[in-house]
Design a protein around this motif. Structure first.
Motif, PDB file in Angstrom:
ATOM      1  N   THR A   1      -0.583  -3.756   8.708  1.00 45.82           N
ATOM      2  CA  THR A   1      -1.159  -2.834   8.769  1.00 45.82           C
ATOM      3  C   THR A   1      -1.570  -2.641   7.595  1.00 45.82           C
ATOM      4  OG1 THR A   1       0.575  -1.562   9.444  1.00 45.82           O
ATOM      5  CG2 THR A   1      -0.412  -1.921  11.300  1.00 45.82           C
ATOM      6  N   LYS A   2      -0.920  -2.822   6.680  1.00 49.60           N
ATOM      7  CA  LYS A   2      -0.788  -2.533   5.406  1.00 49.60           C
ATOM      8  C   LYS A   2      -0.806  -0.481   5.085  1.00 49.60           C
ATOM      9  CE  LYS A   2      -3.537  -6.419   3.341  1.00 49.60           C
ATOM     10  NZ  LYS A   2      -3.479  -7.158   5.129  1.00 49.60           N
ATOM     11  N   ARG A   3      -0.067   0.184   5.522  1.00 53.96           N
ATOM     12  CA  ARG A   3      -0.133   1.299   6.017  1.00 53.96           C
ATOM     13  C   ARG A   3       1.039   1.501   4.761  1.00 53.96           C
ATOM     14  NH1 ARG A   3      -4.458   4.348   8.495  1.00 53.96           N
ATOM     15  NH2 ARG A   3      -5.812   2.466   9.264  1.00 53.96           N
ATOM     16  N   LYS A   4       0.702   2.792   4.790  1.00 47.32           N
ATOM     17  CA  LYS A   4       2.432   3.775   3.906  1.00 47.32           C
ATOM     18  C   LYS A   4       3.465   4.007   5.104  1.00 47.32           C
ATOM     19  CE  LYS A   4       3.994   7.870   1.359  1.00 47.32           C
ATOM     20  NZ  LYS A   4       3.018   9.035   1.126  1.00 47.32           N
TER      21      LYS A   4
ATOM     22  N   ARG B   1      -1.629  -1.875  16.007  1.00 41.44           N
ATOM     23  CA  ARG B   1      -2.693  -2.101  15.091  1.00 41.44           C
ATOM     24  C   ARG B   1      -3.775  -1.267  15.556  1.00 41.44           C
ATOM     25  NH1 ARG B   1      -2.510  -8.009  13.456  1.00 41.44           N
ATOM     26  NH2 ARG B   1      -4.125  -7.407  11.809  1.00 41.44           N
ATOM     27  N   GLU B   2      -3.633  -1.312  17.266  1.00 46.19           N
ATOM     28  CA  GLU B   2      -5.122  -1.171  17.545  1.00 46.19           C
ATOM     29  C   GLU B   2      -5.108   0.758  17.383  1.00 46.19           C
ATOM     30  OE1 GLU B   2      -6.565  -2.954  19.386  1.00 46.19           O
ATOM     31  OE2 GLU B   2      -8.409  -1.454  20.452  1.00 46.19           O
ATOM     32  N   ILE B   3      -4.191   1.073  17.494  1.00 41.99           N
ATOM     33  CA  ILE B   3      -4.291   2.693  16.671  1.00 41.99           C
ATOM     34  C   ILE B   3      -4.438   2.862  15.188  1.00 41.99           C
ATOM     35  CG2 ILE B   3      -2.523   4.454  16.741  1.00 41.99           C
ATOM     36  CD1 ILE B   3      -1.055   3.831  18.152  1.00 41.99           C
ATOM     37  N   PHE B   4      -4.356   2.698  14.371  1.00 41.72           N
ATOM     38  CA  PHE B   4      -4.902   2.606  12.946  1.00 41.72           C
ATOM     39  C   PHE B   4      -6.178   1.273  12.976  1.00 41.72           C
ATOM     40  CE2 PHE B   4      -0.172   2.638  11.160  1.00 41.72           C
ATOM     41  CZ  PHE B   4       0.075   3.217  11.327  1.00 41.72           C
ATOM     42  N   LYS B   5      -6.410   1.568  13.771  1.00 44.09           N
ATOM     43  CA  LYS B   5      -8.030   0.389  13.632  1.00 44.09           C
ATOM     44  C   LYS B   5      -8.711   1.406  13.063  1.00 44.09           C
ATOM     45  CE  LYS B   5      -9.649  -2.006  16.569  1.00 44.09           C
ATOM     46  NZ  LYS B   5     -10.417  -3.513  18.150  1.00 44.09           N
TER      47      LYS B   5
ATOM     48  N   GLN C   1       0.503  -0.879  -0.155  1.00 41.57           N
ATOM     49  CA  GLN C   1       0.114  -0.413   0.030  1.00 41.57           C
ATOM     50  C   GLN C   1       0.851   1.270  -0.349  1.00 41.57           C
ATOM     51  OE1 GLN C   1      -2.779   1.459  -0.778  1.00 41.57           O
ATOM     52  NE2 GLN C   1      -3.919   0.116   0.417  1.00 41.57           N
ATOM     53  N   ILE C   2       0.500   2.093  -0.933  1.00 40.13           N
ATOM     54  CA  ILE C   2       1.851   2.769  -0.909  1.00 40.13           C
ATOM     55  C   ILE C   2       0.795   4.513  -0.705  1.00 40.13           C
ATOM     56  CG2 ILE C   2       3.164   4.498  -2.485  1.00 40.13           C
ATOM     57  CD1 ILE C   2       4.414   2.618  -2.363  1.00 40.13           C
ATOM     58  N   ALA C   3      -0.622   4.423  -0.671  1.00 34.83           N
ATOM     59  CA  ALA C   3      -1.490   5.624  -0.584  1.00 34.83           C
ATOM     60  C   ALA C   3      -1.267   5.595   0.614  1.00 34.83           C
ATOM     61  CB  ALA C   3      -2.442   5.606  -1.054  1.00 34.83           C
ATOM     62  N   SER C   4      -1.201   7.348   1.187  1.00 33.00           N
ATOM     63  CA  SER C   4      -1.672   7.655   2.584  1.00 33.00           C
ATOM     64  C   SER C   4      -2.845   7.039   2.680  1.00 33.00           C
ATOM     65  CB  SER C   4      -1.277   9.291   3.308  1.00 33.00           C
ATOM     66  OG  SER C   4      -0.131   9.466   4.409  1.00 33.00           O
ATOM     67  N   GLN C   5      -3.037   6.757   3.926  1.00 31.91           N
ATOM     68  CA  GLN C   5      -4.986   6.935   4.233  1.00 31.91           C
ATOM     69  C   GLN C   5      -5.417   8.004   5.496  1.00 31.91           C
ATOM     70  OE1 GLN C   5      -5.948   2.338   4.878  1.00 31.91           O
ATOM     71  NE2 GLN C   5      -4.659   1.990   3.706  1.00 31.91           N
ATOM     72  N   PRO C   6      -6.715   7.688   5.644  1.00 32.63           N
ATOM     73  CA  PRO C   6      -6.984   9.034   6.331  1.00 32.63           C
ATOM     74  C   PRO C   6      -7.110   8.225   8.133  1.00 32.63           C
ATOM     75  CG  PRO C   6      -8.795   7.772   5.240  1.00 32.63           C
ATOM     76  CD  PRO C   6      -7.858   7.601   4.353  1.00 32.63           C
ATOM     77  N   GLY C   7      -6.314   9.300   9.270  1.00 31.62           N
ATOM     78  CA  GLY C   7      -6.461   8.392  10.400  1.00 31.62           C
ATOM     79  C   GLY C   7      -5.176   9.138  11.243  1.00 31.62           C
ATOM     80  N   PRO C   8      -4.743   8.782  12.496  1.00 35.00           N
ATOM     81  CA  PRO C   8      -3.979   9.417  13.275  1.00 35.00           C
ATOM     82  C   PRO C   8      -2.310   8.803  12.485  1.00 35.00           C
ATOM     83  CG  PRO C   8      -4.353   7.378  14.335  1.00 35.00           C
ATOM     84  CD  PRO C   8      -5.751   7.525  12.617  1.00 35.00           C
TER      85      PRO C   8
END
Ligand SMILES: [Zn+2]
Length: 552
Positions: free
Chosen positions: A173-176, A548-552, A43-50
């Motif tokens: 987490t599949k985050r940037k 993971r909890e923070i990104f949930k 996953q390259i794109a940033s996601q909304p959230g903290p």
């Protein structure tokens, strides 16, 4: 336990030359290096959230760090945490008593931290280990082996990613995600590093003993940390902020090992180097208006125990008085402490892997390789009575009476072993040898309470049990290490000597900083979050579920 016979002045002269040469070489190579888009990035794109920033501070002692924060000598961390409310609670953060896995050694501890599962499940067993099935010796941080090829592979070929049998935080987490310098980077979007050769050079100088602790700001360690942070800031400048940024600062550990002032030296390093680099990264977020609300984790892999930097306290590799020598005197052909071996050296029947205060012993079924020059069938487990127990007893007697090797008397704290099983089966839990037989750890501790060894039964279970627990060997030796005994009585398994070591189950090197803060957020909310995933006294493995909890 090795005597040097070099004339003193020649030795000092060579040392000076080496230092001068290493100085220019390191400063040169540090400036190159770069960034690498990782092929497995999902996953390259940033996601909304903290957003989350993890400062991974290698080898940091929690008491030193907290004292600097409370006294205002680490102003960047102090400002992030805000007012001290007591019992680990701060205005914007929470710092519980937290623990490392076993061994309290760099590579295994970071692997457990960034997967959330222990060595017996993720397959990363320490700074060094042996895999029977493939007859491979791994030394991503060389402790007995003095060969840095695996260090280069960690940086260039993602060696740990190849060996790791559990998903990483980035994969989960599949985050940037950007990772600066850390050995565990499989699945991240971007990996930034200084030139691989400079990190390898550092470790080469470290293991050859030519790095000395000097002024923190002028040290090689600081140059390494500074360059790493500079690289990651450049990456953010060109690519934007990630959702998850991992900032690995290895300099603290390297500096402390070679600092005559030991933990006082570390405190100076944290104050004059680490806190400033943390401030640099936080500034990048602040300038982009992205700091408020960002979660910041400060965590370490292990802490440090002061040791004597001399050959008498090092349980070495290449001398007759070492554990290698004891195995040889007990009738085993011992694998040389090298990464790769010549053809004539492949008939070994025993392997040692060192972790500082801990050592793993792997044994072959000697009936498969009685004659010299015949390689053993390492896929077969050793025989318990004929191969394993003679070595358990040899170490026990050498430690008790000095039998066979007088220098080993009084050096070992505990000897663990277990019935071997085939490599494909789940390993049996380690037990403790009481002089007569193997006893379950819990039962042994009831008879011989050891409050100085923290959570020993559970942490040995994490190491030795599970599908990959066999990789911790057939015998685990724990050296005498805890700070309730005088420094003269502490011993460590290593190729070289240092002013501090780690790898034990003692409170001093097992307790780690594990701080959760949110810029401008509520400390009690941080405490609730931390307790939800890790209870009152989390291990470092709670970090992955926490993120993971923070990104949930
Ligand atoms: Zn470390």
């Amino acid at each position: 336990m090795k005597n040097y016979h070099y004339p003193r002045y020649t030795f000092v002269f060579v040392l000076l030359l080496l230092l001068l040469w290493s100085c220019s070489l390191i400063l040169d190579t540090l400036r190159t290096g770069g960034e690498k888009e990782l092929p497995t990035a999902v996953q390259i794109a940033s996601q909304p959230g903290p957003r989350v920033i993890i400062f991974a501070l290698d080898g940091t002692a929690p008491d030193e760090l907290m004292r600097l924060i409370r006294s205002g000598e680490a102003p960047n961390l102090a400002a992030l945490l805000g007012k001290d409310r007591g019992s680990g609670l701060f205005e914007h953060g929470y710092a519980p008593r937290a623990w490392s896995i076993l061994p309290s050694s760099t590579i295994a501890a970071w692997a457990a931290t960034f997967t959330g599962v222990p060595p017996g499940q993720n397959g990363i067993m320490g700074d060094e280990w042996f895999v029977r099935e493939t007859e491979t010796f791994h030394a991503p941080v060389p402790v007995s082996a003095q060969d840095t090829l695996d260090v280069t592979k960690v940086v260039e070929d993602d060696l740990i990613g190849q060996l790791l049998s559990a998903p990483t935080l980035y994969e989960l987490t599949k985050r940037k995600s950007y990772v600066s310098m850390l050995s565990i980077h499989r699945g991240a979007t971007l990996y930034t590093t200084v030139a691989p050769s400079s990190f390898t050079n550092f470790l080469t100088f470290l293991i050859k003993g030519t790095l000395k602790g000097i002024d923190p700001e002028k040290s090689f360690s600081a140059a390494l940390d500074d360059s790493a942070v500079q690289k990651l800031i450049e990456a953010i400048d060109t690519r934007g902020l990630p959702d998850l940024q991992v900032v690995y600062l290895p300099g603290i550990d390297i500096f402390t090992h070679v600092s005559e002032n030991r933990l006082a030296g570390q405190a100076r390093y944290l104050r004059y180097v680490t806190d400033k680099r943390i401030g640099d990264v936080l500034d990048v977020y602040r300038k982009r208006g992205a700091l408020d609300g960002t979660y910041v984790i400060i965590i370490s892999d292990h802490s440090q125990i002061p040791t004597l930097n001399d050959a008498q306290h090092r349980l070495g590799t290449d001398d007759e008085e070492s554990p290698f020598g004891l195995l040889a005197k007990s009738g085993f052909r011992v694998r040389k402490a090298l990464l790769s071996l010549g053809n004539l050296d492949r008939d070994y029947q025993a392997v040692l892997a060192y972790q500082g205060f801990m050592a793993y012993v792997y044994l072959a079924d000697r009936s498969t390789c009685l004659e010299e020059h015949k390689a053993c069938e390492w896929k077969k487990p050793p025989r318990f009575q004929e191969d394993v127990m003679p070595i358990v007893k040899a170490f026990y007697e050498a430690n008790r009476t000095g039998d066979r090797i007088p220098q080993l008397k009084g050096t070992i704290d505990l000897i663990f072993s277990r019935q071997p099983v085939a490599g494909t089966q789940n390993a049996k839990p380690f037990q403790i040898f009481d002089g007569h037989q193997l006893v379950p750890i819990g039962a042994y501790l009831k008879q011989h309470p050891r409050p100085d060894l923290i959570d020993l039964e559970r942490r040995m279970q994490w190491l030795g049990a599970g599908p990959l627990g066999n990789r911790a060997g057939h015998i685990v030796l724990l050296a005498r290490a805890c700070t309730n005994i005088p420094v003269e009585n502490r011993y460590y398994f290593a190729g070289i000597t240092h002013y501090t070591w780690h790898g034990s189950a003692c409170e001093q090197d097992s307790r780690i900083p594990f701080i959760l803060a949110q810029a401008g957020g509520s400390g009690s909310a941080m405490r609730n979050l931390m307790r939800k995933v890790g209870g009152d006294s989390p291990s470092q493995m709670a970090m992955t579920p926490l993120v993971r909890e923070i990104f949930k």
